[in-house]
Design a protein around this motif. Sequence first.
Motif, mmCIF file in Angstrom:
data_model
loop_
_atom_site.group_PDB
_atom_site.id
_atom_site.type_symbol
_atom_site.label_atom_id
_atom_site.label_comp_id
_atom_site.label_asym_id
_atom_site.label_seq_id
_atom_site.Cartn_x
_atom_site.Cartn_y
_atom_site.Cartn_z
ATOM 1 N N SER A 266 -24.185 -30.718 43.042
ATOM 2 C CA SER A 266 -23.211 -29.617 43.029
ATOM 3 C C SER A 266 -21.775 -30.137 42.939
ATOM 4 C CB SER A 266 -23.385 -28.736 44.263
ATOM 5 O OG SER A 266 -23.198 -29.489 45.433
ATOM 6 N N GLY B 83 -22.707 -23.907 35.529
ATOM 7 C CA GLY B 83 -23.780 -23.007 35.963
ATOM 8 C C GLY B 83 -25.033 -23.078 35.100
ATOM 9 N N GLN C 212 -18.242 -20.937 37.946
ATOM 10 C CA GLN C 212 -18.423 -21.394 39.325
ATOM 11 C C GLN C 212 -17.156 -21.325 40.182
ATOM 12 O OE1 GLN C 212 -21.709 -22.447 40.271
ATOM 13 N NE2 GLN C 212 -21.972 -21.422 38.296
ATOM 14 N N GLU D 268 -17.164 -18.994 43.103
ATOM 15 C CA GLU D 268 -18.353 -19.035 43.947
ATOM 16 C C GLU D 268 -18.075 -19.878 45.191
ATOM 17 O OE1 GLU D 268 -21.030 -17.241 43.121
ATOM 18 O OE2 GLU D 268 -19.945 -16.613 41.321
ATOM 19 N N THR E 238 -20.607 -24.484 44.325
ATOM 20 C CA THR E 238 -20.889 -24.771 42.926
ATOM 21 C C THR E 238 -22.374 -25.062 42.748
ATOM 22 O OG1 THR E 238 -18.691 -25.678 42.632
ATOM 23 C CG2 THR E 238 -20.349 -26.360 41.023
ATOM 24 N N LYS E 239 -22.937 -24.517 41.675
ATOM 25 C CA LYS E 239 -24.332 -24.803 41.359
ATOM 26 C C LYS E 239 -24.393 -26.104 40.554
ATOM 27 C CE LYS E 239 -27.239 -21.341 40.263
ATOM 28 N NZ LYS E 239 -27.955 -20.316 39.459
#
Lengths: 332, 332
Positions: A258, B224, B248, B251, B254-255
């Motif tokens: 991530s 993402g 992201q 968010e 973060t992915k």
Amino acid sequence: MSDNLQCRLAARPVGLPDASTFEMVSEPIAEPGEGEVRVETSHLSLDPAMRGWMNDVPSYIPPVAIGEVMRAGGVGRVTASKHPKFSVGDEVTGLTGVQEHAILPGEALFKVDTSLAPLPTFLGTLGMTGMTAYFGLLDIGAAKEGETVVVSGAAGAVGSVAGQIAKIKGCRAIGIAGGQEKCAFVVDELGFDACIDYKAGDIKAELKRLTPDRVDVYFDNVGGDILNTVLTRLAMKARVVICGAISQYNEAETKGPSNYMALLVSRARMEGFLVFDFASRYREAAIELGGWLAEGKLVSKEDIVDGGVAGFPDALQKLFRGENVGKLVLKV
Amino acid sequence: MSDNLQCRLAARPVGLPDASTFEMVSEPIAEPGEGEVRVETSHLSLDPAMRGWMNDVPSYIPPVAIGEVMRAGGVGRVTASKHPKFSVGDEVTGLTGVQEHAILPGEALFKVDTSLAPLPTFLGTLGMTGMTAYFGLLDIGAAKEGETVVVSGAAGAVGSVAGQIAKIKGCRAIGIAGGQEKCAFVVDELGFDACIDYKAGDIKAELKRLTPDRVDVYFDNVGGDILNTVLTRLAMKARVVICGAISQYNEAETKGPSNYMALLVSRARMEGFLVFDFASRYREAAIELGGWLAEGKLVSKEDIVDGGVAGFPDALQKLFRGENVGKLVLKV
């Protein structure tokens, strides 16, 4: 000498492979055809990449088919040859598979010189393991004198060599390994500058303390949380070498890093590689690695387990539990 | 001309910034000190990177402080100068911030030539946006004639330029954008070979259909799931350019790209960059981009919204909702 015990893939594993993943089959020892060579295997290489070979997904190499002898690198002695370059008694290495007797085309075998090092070392430091560390660190990682190199899986096969090469090249080498014993091995026997025990607590704080100039090269064998943590510590123009991700191979879904946007903040790159791409330069690496070994600059550590072909499933579990120190080798 | 309306950061946003993130403050217009220049801003640049500048975390540039004028690139006209290189009436660009009148050291400003293009274009194709596309695609991505280039955020500021440069350089350019209208713009007005509407369904299948030779360069502006999907389609030795991750930025976490091991299978690299590192080569890029613009090879598309400084929070929301086509610019 009438039977050839083979370990064949019986089922696609979910999670960690176990005895039910394989079946042991005995078949008569065959004779080599024209251009082929028969090898009696003495030692087999245990590699994290084996887990990927068992999955029925497209990758850099076809999956092992159900019912096929499990793929493995091996060393052994020629017991029959119909290839002009090989004679009975020659010591060789190649992808023998997990079996007592392998028949391979001569072109797929390489002679080894056991006056340089014992046979199992040709599965480790002088084999694909050493080549992987060498080209991964120096070509993909482009490690240079004075830089800080961090290696995960530092007590493992590739990691233990990668960190030592970093030291030989004048880098600062910081290992990451699981447990006090492995960390002591990495520092005391392999000569890394320090080793972080990821089981002991706060990797991030330890990494920060041990890398005041941040991380120029990260040689990653494990993936997961450790990769994600090291990303927060990259130096400008850092190189992250993706060699493996053993922490993720038995997981249903791989955990993505991530913190990958650290690559932007640090103008860094993350790059994957396969040692096979460097085949034309194996000789160069073997000469340099062999020289360091002879000079005592490089310690080659093999963790040899007994058990023969039938012991393969247990040995593989040992590997994925991280119980090996150095290159895990199965004695046939 | 007695007041300077400023948009200042009032609070660290959680998620998408809104009106409460900022406060509008009027203060008297100041006079430049020695070596300084006063600029009346005419247009401001809206950039995804602004979201990161609002977070109180270490990055490539210090965060905007609470109470500070929001950082932004701008263009405008000099209204007072105590710097030998600038005179009243000069048209300039620089980090003016979100305010009507900015006072900056002369060294932080660059004159622009509006005989080449209108002022807002110096925030877009002939500004940092164009430079980012140029160096990201050609230096970090190393795109070469005949290769397949995929660009996400293809209807956005950087993406729209990156894909056009790819075409100019003889690559096949495939865009990814949200919605039929944007995709039509990308293909019909910008000349990409195709564009995948990520809102329409199966990106993976569409990507596979449109990249029979896989993806040599992926220029990523979004992160993402789209990044993760393109990773499954990399060609050997592919380059993934990490330019941004707009999906992201708002968010909480973060992915990470769970398919990052595709870098190993494809011997590929993922690399981040910042346009500022190429400052010594801006001139080279500006000449080439300006030439393509003059020849009509490059379409510069600005999406100019009215609203003045007070309209900044709404314009920023438009950006993060992906409602802009081309470079989003706020008219002051």
